[in-house]
Each structure stands twice: as structure tokens, then as C-alpha cells.
Design an enzyme around this catalytic site. Structure first.
Site, PDB file in Angstrom:
ATOM      1  N   LYS A  71      48.556  42.684  45.049  1.00  0.00           N
ATOM      2  CA  LYS A  71      47.609  42.513  43.935  1.00  0.00           C
ATOM      3  C   LYS A  71      48.278  41.793  42.769  1.00  0.00           C
ATOM      4  O   LYS A  71      47.670  40.928  42.127  1.00  0.00           O
ATOM      5  CB  LYS A  71      47.066  43.872  43.500  1.00  0.00           C
ATOM      6  CG  LYS A  71      45.745  43.783  42.770  1.00  0.00           C
ATOM      7  CD  LYS A  71      44.642  43.267  43.687  1.00  0.00           C
ATOM      8  CE  LYS A  71      43.402  42.883  42.898  1.00  0.00           C
ATOM      9  NZ  LYS A  71      42.352  42.316  43.748  1.00  0.00           N
ATOM     10  N   GLY A 105      29.243  43.524  46.421  1.00  0.00           N
ATOM     11  CA  GLY A 105      30.119  44.068  45.392  1.00  0.00           C
ATOM     12  C   GLY A 105      30.229  43.239  44.136  1.00  0.00           C
ATOM     13  O   GLY A 105      29.264  42.642  43.659  1.00  0.00           O
ATOM     14  N   GLY A 132      34.401  36.110  48.527  1.00  0.00           N
ATOM     15  CA  GLY A 132      33.962  37.496  48.688  1.00  0.00           C
ATOM     16  C   GLY A 132      32.650  37.786  47.993  1.00  0.00           C
ATOM     17  O   GLY A 132      32.431  38.899  47.500  1.00  0.00           O
ATOM     18  N   ASP A 142      37.021  32.408  55.801  1.00  0.00           N
ATOM     19  CA  ASP A 142      38.164  33.320  55.784  1.00  0.00           C
ATOM     20  C   ASP A 142      39.232  32.641  54.938  1.00  0.00           C
ATOM     21  O   ASP A 142      39.784  31.608  55.337  1.00  0.00           O
ATOM     22  CB  ASP A 142      38.667  33.565  57.208  1.00  0.00           C
ATOM     23  CG  ASP A 142      39.816  34.563  57.269  1.00  0.00           C
ATOM     24  OD1 ASP A 142      40.458  34.807  56.225  1.00  0.00           O
ATOM     25  OD2 ASP A 142      40.077  35.093  58.369  1.00  0.00           O
ATOM     26  N   GLY A 174      31.829  40.417  43.567  1.00  0.00           N
ATOM     27  CA  GLY A 174      31.605  38.989  43.752  1.00  0.00           C
ATOM     28  C   GLY A 174      30.141  38.621  43.719  1.00  0.00           C
ATOM     29  O   GLY A 174      29.737  37.648  43.071  1.00  0.00           O
ATOM     30  N   SER A 223      29.600  38.065  49.157  1.00  0.00           N
ATOM     31  CA  SER A 223      28.491  38.619  49.941  1.00  0.00           C
ATOM     32  C   SER A 223      28.095  40.013  49.481  1.00  0.00           C
ATOM     33  O   SER A 223      27.028  40.513  49.860  1.00  0.00           O
ATOM     34  CB  SER A 223      28.849  38.643  51.432  1.00  0.00           C
ATOM     35  OG  SER A 223      30.022  39.399  51.658  1.00  0.00           O
ATOM     36  N   TYR A 231      50.342  47.304  48.446  1.00  0.00           N
ATOM     37  CA  TYR A 231      49.127  46.856  47.756  1.00  0.00           C
ATOM     38  C   TYR A 231      49.461  46.332  46.363  1.00  0.00           C
ATOM     39  O   TYR A 231      48.944  45.285  45.947  1.00  0.00           O
ATOM     40  CB  TYR A 231      48.119  47.991  47.655  1.00  0.00           C
ATOM     41  CG  TYR A 231      46.899  47.635  46.841  1.00  0.00           C
ATOM     42  CD1 TYR A 231      46.012  46.652  47.273  1.00  0.00           C
ATOM     43  CD2 TYR A 231      46.624  48.262  45.625  1.00  0.00           C
ATOM     44  CE1 TYR A 231      44.893  46.300  46.521  1.00  0.00           C
ATOM     45  CE2 TYR A 231      45.506  47.925  44.872  1.00  0.00           C
ATOM     46  CZ  TYR A 231      44.643  46.947  45.326  1.00  0.00           C
ATOM     47  OH  TYR A 231      43.543  46.605  44.570  1.00  0.00           O
TER      48      TYR A 231
END
Length: 275
Positions: free
Chosen positions: A168, A17, A13, A70, A19, A15, A164
């Protein structure tokens, strides 16, 4: 060990934020970054692609390998790991950042969304860690860092968004188990923010522009992650909060991380604000 120079990070992830912020902070040291994420073409609601992230990483001083990945797909993750090994010769650090979110109650959660969160958050973290581990075990500075909360069994964290929370916490349980399984051989830790972080998920899913104003910038997580990742292998099994990590290293003025001035910050999920 205050630098990540020459080390190779496999970041899911990455790309955009948090990450991407972690990758950019490592890049300033001269690290190599495998950008393992799904977005290859510009999206109307999401900033950044694996290619724009790679460009930013190299501009910051690192080496980047953009890999469309993915993490729900076993073959794609294996191919991404193999490509990283071919380009950089090894993997020193695995950052499990990729995550799916839906803050819906039980009746409002369709099973497609439930399955997505379980596949990305719990299974994806396990899979990426599993495939990176043989190579981490060959590193002199091996580390798995997962963006997951401390395990807090207060029912108030479950009732509003059970699916969620379950997904998580699967990431948190992976951290707990791997830290013990590989104690002394691979450092395994979790990092979570005190407040919401200004990312696309906050804008598009959680709270719009108002929530963005009440959030901190991703750089607070990146700076905390850097401090964790430069620790020795025996620093393991910890569930860490970003501002506590910074405070332990003498950083107490956090105003520069605020996304807007003179606003009340929004506490994030799963963390007691008095902890």
C-alpha cells in the site's frame, strides 16, 4: 472549476465500491468514464461488473466505456488507454483505485498473495499512471488521484500485516514521486478514509457484516475526490483524508455517510485518529 463536465476519467477498479462511487459522482457532472476493471460476469460474493457500472454511470448523466482490464498486465492497460482515447479523444484524470489486500502477518502470508499485492498496488499504480501521463500532459486539467494512505512510519502499522503495508505504501510513494516529477504540469494527490468504507473488501476480507455496520458509505470518498479533482493543477503533492477535505469546504455533518445509525465507526489503517 466546480464541475468535471466533459472531462474524461480513467478509473481502475470502477466496477464497485469506492471506484464506482467516484465515477458516479463525476458522471453527475456529465463526465466521461473509462471503467477499467476485471469483473465482466456477476460474482457470487462481489456486487457489480464493468457493464452494470457503465449502465449506472450513464443513468447518472455521464458517458461510460467498460473495459475489462487486469492492471497487472501491461498489454491490457495499454489497450484500455488506447480504447479510451479512441472513444473520448483524451484522458484528463487518472484514478488509481484498484488495490489488493491481505491483512496477514509475515508467516501467514504466502508468496502468491504477496506478489499479487505488489503487482496490483505498487506496480499497477505505477503502470497505469505511466501510460496515462502522456495524455494527461495534453489536458488543460490533468490530475492523478491515488487511493493511498499518508506515509506513516510508525512500526505499529507494519507489524500486523507487513506485506500489505509495504504494497500500500508503494502507492503512496508513487504519489510522492510523481507529484514532484510533474509539479506544475500534472496535479498528483492521494486520498484515504478516516474510517473503514463499506465495500466488498471490508465484508469479505476484513470484518464481515459487523465491520460493514461500523463503516461509512463510499460516497464520502467520492465527494472528497470530487472536491480534489476540481482543484487547479498547482494543488499537488498532498496526502488527504476524506473528512478533512470535506471540513475544509464547510461540510462537517457527516452522519449521512454512516452505513448504519448509532454505531461507533471503525478507524481505518494508517491514520492517527487525532490528526
Amino acid at each position: 472549476m466546480t464541475s468535471l463536465k466533459g472531462l474524461t476519467l480513467f478509473v481502475t477498479g470502477a466496477s464497485r465500491g469506492i471506484g464506482l462511487a467516484i465515477a458516479l459522482r463525476a458522471a453527475r457532472d456529465g463526465a466521461n468514464i473509462a471503467v477499467a476493471a476485471k469483473t465482466v460476469r456477476p460474482h457470487p460474493k462481489l456486487d457489480g461488473t464493468i457493464h452494470s457500472a457503465a449502465e449506472a454511470i450513464e443513468a447518472a448523466g455521464g458517458q461510460a466505456l467498460p473495459i475489462q482490464t487486469d492492471i497487472r498486465d501491461d498489454a491490457q492497460v495499454q489497450a484500455a488507454v488506447d480504447a479510451t482515447l479512441k472513444r473520448f479523444g483524451g484522458i484528463d484524470i487518472c484514478v488509481n483505485n484498484a488495490s489488493a489486500i491481505a491483512l496477514t502477518d509475515t508467516l501467514a502470508t504466502d508468496m502468491k498473495r504477496y506478489d499479487l499485492m505488489q503487482a496490483v498496488n505498487g506496480r499497477g499504480t505505477f503502470l497505469v499512471s505511466k501510460l496515462c501521463l502522456p495524455h494527461l500532459l495534453k489536458s488543460a486539467r490533468p490530475h492523478i488521484l491515488t487511493l493511498a494512505p499518508p506515509i506513516n512510519l510508525d512500526p505499529t502499522w507494519f507489524a500486523p500485516h507487513l506485506a500489505y503495508t509495504m504494497a500500500k505504501y508503494a502507492m503512496s510513494l508513487a504519489t510522492l514521486g510523481l507529484a514532484e516529477e510533474y509539479r506544475g504540469r500534472v496535479a498528483v494527490n492521494a486520498l484515504w478514509p478516516r474510517t473503514t468504507i463499506a465495500t466488498a473488501a471490508i465484508r469479505n476480507i476484513v470484518g464481515g457484516e459487523e465491520m460493514m455496520r461500523r463503516s461509512r458509505k463510499p460516497e464520502i470518498m467520492a465527494d472528497a475526490a470530487h472536491l480534489i479533482l476540481t482543484k487547479p493543477v498547482d494543488f499537488s503533492g498532498h496526502f488527504l483524508i476524506d473528512d478533512e477535505v470535506l471540513a475544509a469546504h464547510g461540510v462537517t455533518d457527516l452522519d449521512r455517510y454512516n452505513n448504519s445509525a448509532s454505531v461507533d465507526l471503525q478507524p481505518d489503517l494508517f491514520v492517527s485518529q487525532t490528526s
